[in-house]
Enzyme design. Structure first.
Site, PDB file in Angstrom:
ATOM      1  N   THR A  18       0.843  -1.198   0.000  1.00 10.92           N
ATOM      2  CA  THR A  18       0.000   0.000   0.000  1.00 10.92           C
ATOM      3  C   THR A  18       0.879   1.249   0.000  1.00 10.92           C
ATOM      4  O   THR A  18       1.923   1.269   0.633  1.00 10.92           O
ATOM      5  CB  THR A  18      -0.881  -0.004   1.263  1.00 10.92           C
ATOM      6  OG1 THR A  18      -1.776  -1.113   1.202  1.00 10.92           O
ATOM      7  CG2 THR A  18      -1.672   1.286   1.389  1.00 10.92           C
TER       8      THR A  18
ATOM      9  N   ARG B  18     -13.619  -8.196  -0.987  1.00 17.00           N
ATOM     10  CA  ARG B  18     -12.826  -7.850   0.188  1.00 17.00           C
ATOM     11  C   ARG B  18     -12.315  -6.417   0.091  1.00 17.00           C
ATOM     12  O   ARG B  18     -11.805  -5.986  -0.934  1.00 17.00           O
ATOM     13  CB  ARG B  18     -11.638  -8.809   0.324  1.00 17.00           C
ATOM     14  CG  ARG B  18     -10.790  -8.608   1.594  1.00 17.00           C
ATOM     15  CD  ARG B  18      -9.592  -7.709   1.369  1.00 17.00           C
ATOM     16  NE  ARG B  18      -8.749  -7.589   2.565  1.00 17.00           N
ATOM     17  CZ  ARG B  18      -7.682  -6.797   2.660  1.00 17.00           C
ATOM     18  NH1 ARG B  18      -7.320  -6.044   1.631  1.00 17.00           N
ATOM     19  NH2 ARG B  18      -6.987  -6.744   3.778  1.00 17.00           N
ATOM     20  N   VAL B  19     -12.456  -5.668   1.163  1.00 19.94           N
ATOM     21  CA  VAL B  19     -11.940  -4.306   1.246  1.00 19.94           C
ATOM     22  C   VAL B  19     -11.083  -4.201   2.502  1.00 19.94           C
ATOM     23  O   VAL B  19     -11.486  -4.656   3.572  1.00 19.94           O
ATOM     24  CB  VAL B  19     -13.081  -3.264   1.310  1.00 19.94           C
ATOM     25  CG1 VAL B  19     -12.509  -1.859   1.495  1.00 19.94           C
ATOM     26  CG2 VAL B  19     -13.933  -3.328   0.047  1.00 19.94           C
ATOM     27  N   GLY B  20      -9.906  -3.637   2.368  1.00 21.36           N
ATOM     28  CA  GLY B  20      -9.002  -3.485   3.502  1.00 21.36           C
ATOM     29  C   GLY B  20      -9.191  -2.169   4.222  1.00 21.36           C
ATOM     30  O   GLY B  20     -10.227  -1.511   4.111  1.00 21.36           O
ATOM     31  N   ASP B  21      -8.146  -1.758   4.939  1.00 21.58           N
ATOM     32  CA  ASP B  21      -8.250  -0.562   5.772  1.00 21.58           C
ATOM     33  C   ASP B  21      -8.022   0.742   5.029  1.00 21.58           C
ATOM     34  O   ASP B  21      -8.471   1.801   5.481  1.00 21.58           O
ATOM     35  CB  ASP B  21      -7.247  -0.648   6.929  1.00 21.58           C
ATOM     36  CG  ASP B  21      -5.808  -0.638   6.430  1.00 21.58           C
ATOM     37  OD1 ASP B  21      -5.459  -1.543   5.639  1.00 21.58           O
ATOM     38  OD2 ASP B  21      -5.043   0.259   6.800  1.00 21.58           O
TER      39      ASP B  21
ATOM     40  N   THR C 172      -0.223   1.120   6.432  1.00 19.51           N
ATOM     41  CA  THR C 172       0.027   0.001   5.525  1.00 19.51           C
ATOM     42  C   THR C 172       0.232  -1.250   6.367  1.00 19.51           C
ATOM     43  O   THR C 172       0.953  -1.221   7.360  1.00 19.51           O
ATOM     44  CB  THR C 172       1.262   0.242   4.634  1.00 19.51           C
ATOM     45  OG1 THR C 172       1.541  -0.957   3.885  1.00 19.51           O
ATOM     46  CG2 THR C 172       2.499   0.607   5.440  1.00 19.51           C
ATOM     47  N   GLY C 173      -0.415  -2.328   5.978  1.00 23.25           N
ATOM     48  CA  GLY C 173      -0.283  -3.559   6.747  1.00 23.25           C
ATOM     49  C   GLY C 173      -1.430  -4.504   6.496  1.00 23.25           C
ATOM     50  O   GLY C 173      -2.135  -4.383   5.490  1.00 23.25           O
TER      51      GLY C 173
ATOM     52  N   GLY D 203      -4.774  -5.321   6.643  1.00 23.07           N
ATOM     53  CA  GLY D 203      -5.915  -4.438   6.798  1.00 23.07           C
ATOM     54  C   GLY D 203      -6.943  -4.805   7.832  1.00 23.07           C
ATOM     55  O   GLY D 203      -7.488  -3.934   8.519  1.00 23.07           O
TER      56      GLY D 203
END
Length: 351
Positions: free
Chosen positions: A217, A245-248, A268-269, A271
């Site tokens: 990210t 799927r959606v991350g942070d 970043t990581g 999520g």
């Protein structure tokens, strides 16, 4: 009445009085198992050059009087257009063999924010996120709706094949193979894509490397000469992620947050952990309610709270006085900053 009007005008003028010595910009290009042992001089040079170019681009915007939002968007454009990062051109593939992109931006002065998720045809998702913030009454748009909105607002639309890079494609094949081995005991069968999109790989693509877990990210936080903060984050998500799927990154308060009263944050990581921990807002809350410095708050969340919960990754955080922090609990994080005097620093490893 005249005295009140005079005071209002004076206050307004003071608030808008520019101070070029304030400008600061910090960025990240992802965290994970980024180590010297797995890095060749050629690869390291490519990443350093890309990060320096992104820093300089954002700094030039700030130096010319541009806003923190302008600088964040311009900086992230550079990384979205580079196949070295997991955003835009270098985005990873989903389980179905697609590139689905997420992004968010937030204005620390107004607390307005915009985000997009699951877009597949918008060349620069960070610009789509900003358009949602400035040209709609919403905060987040997803999928086809977000793509339609971006097209209507005149953003650059591309064929999905634009995002294809050979190394990311091979990364998916490796993930699918490893998953198949792990799932041999069950009836679940991963749907392997049979054909790669037609697109010639370039020399730049060959420089992309895979060395285990790497969350690529990209993000940027900036402080302009008017004293305003902004944050932006853009990502292709996680290799082999499932449908929807959606991350942070596009979640305001999780992977992206900005408030002039506290700080601007981009994360970043992994999520899921960042969402559960509301990482970006938690850093701001620690500053607001406990009086912690930006460095104390960022380290408290990344090196203590996240670690205790099993989360891996890092953040960049910047306050309205130009103080910043870049903590991470993974083996490395692509990161850098540039200050008002134009001096740039790029770092990759833990030490």
């Amino acid at each position: 009445m005249k005295k009140l009007l005079f005071l209002l005008l004076s206050t307004s003028a003071f608030a808008q009085n520019p101070d070029p010595s304030k400008i600061t910009l910090v960025l990240h290009g992802g965290a994970g198992t980024i180590t010297r042992q797995n890095m060749t001089p050629e690869k390291e040079k490519a990443y350093r050059e890309a990060l320096n170019r992104a820093l300089q681009t954002g700094y030039d915007v700030l130096k010319k009087g541009g806003t923190s939002l302008d600088a964040v968007e311009a900086t992230i454009h550079v990384m979205e257009d580079s196949p070295l990062f997991n955003a835009g051109k270098g985005a990873v593939f989903t389980h179905e063999g697609k590139n689905e992109l997420d992004a968010a931006v937030m204005d620390g002065k107004t607390l307005k924010a915009g985000a997009v998720a699951g877009v597949t045809t918008v060349r620069n998702p960070i610009s789509a996120a900003r358009a949602v913030m400035e040209k709609s009454e919403h905060v987040m748009m997803i999928g086809k709706g977000a793509e339609t909105f971006a097209k209507e607002k005149g953003l650059t639309i591309v064929d999905p094949s634009y995002f294809y890079t050979e190394n990311r494609w091979q990364g998916l094949q490796k993930a699918l193979k490893e998953e198949k081995v792990k799932l041999d005991h069950s009836e679940e069968k991963p749907a392997k894509p049979t054909k790669a999109p037609k697109n010639a790989s370039s020399r730049a693509e060959e420089l992309i490397f895979s060395e285990g877990k790497k969350f690529g990210t990209v993000g940027c936080v900036a402080l302009d000469q008017y004293g305003n903060l902004a944050a932006g984050t853009s990502t292709g998500g996680m290799t082999n992620k499932r449908y929807g799927r959606v991350g942070d990154a596009p979640i305001i308060g999780a992977g992206t947050y900005a408030d002039n009263e506290t700080c601007a944050v981009s994360a970043t990581g992994h999520g899921e952990y960042f969402i559960r921990s509301v990482v970006a807002y938690d850093i701001a809350a620690l500053m607001r309610y406990k009086g912690l410095s930006v460095e104390e708050a960022a380290k408290e969340v990344v090196n203590k709270k996240l670690v205790e919960r099993g989360g891996e990754g890092g953040v960049i955080a910047l306050d309205a006085k130009g103080n910043f922090s870049m903590p991470f609990n993974s083996e490395g994080m692509y990161r850098g900053f540039i200050t008002a005097d134009g001096k740039k620093t790029v770092e990759i490893y833990k030490d």
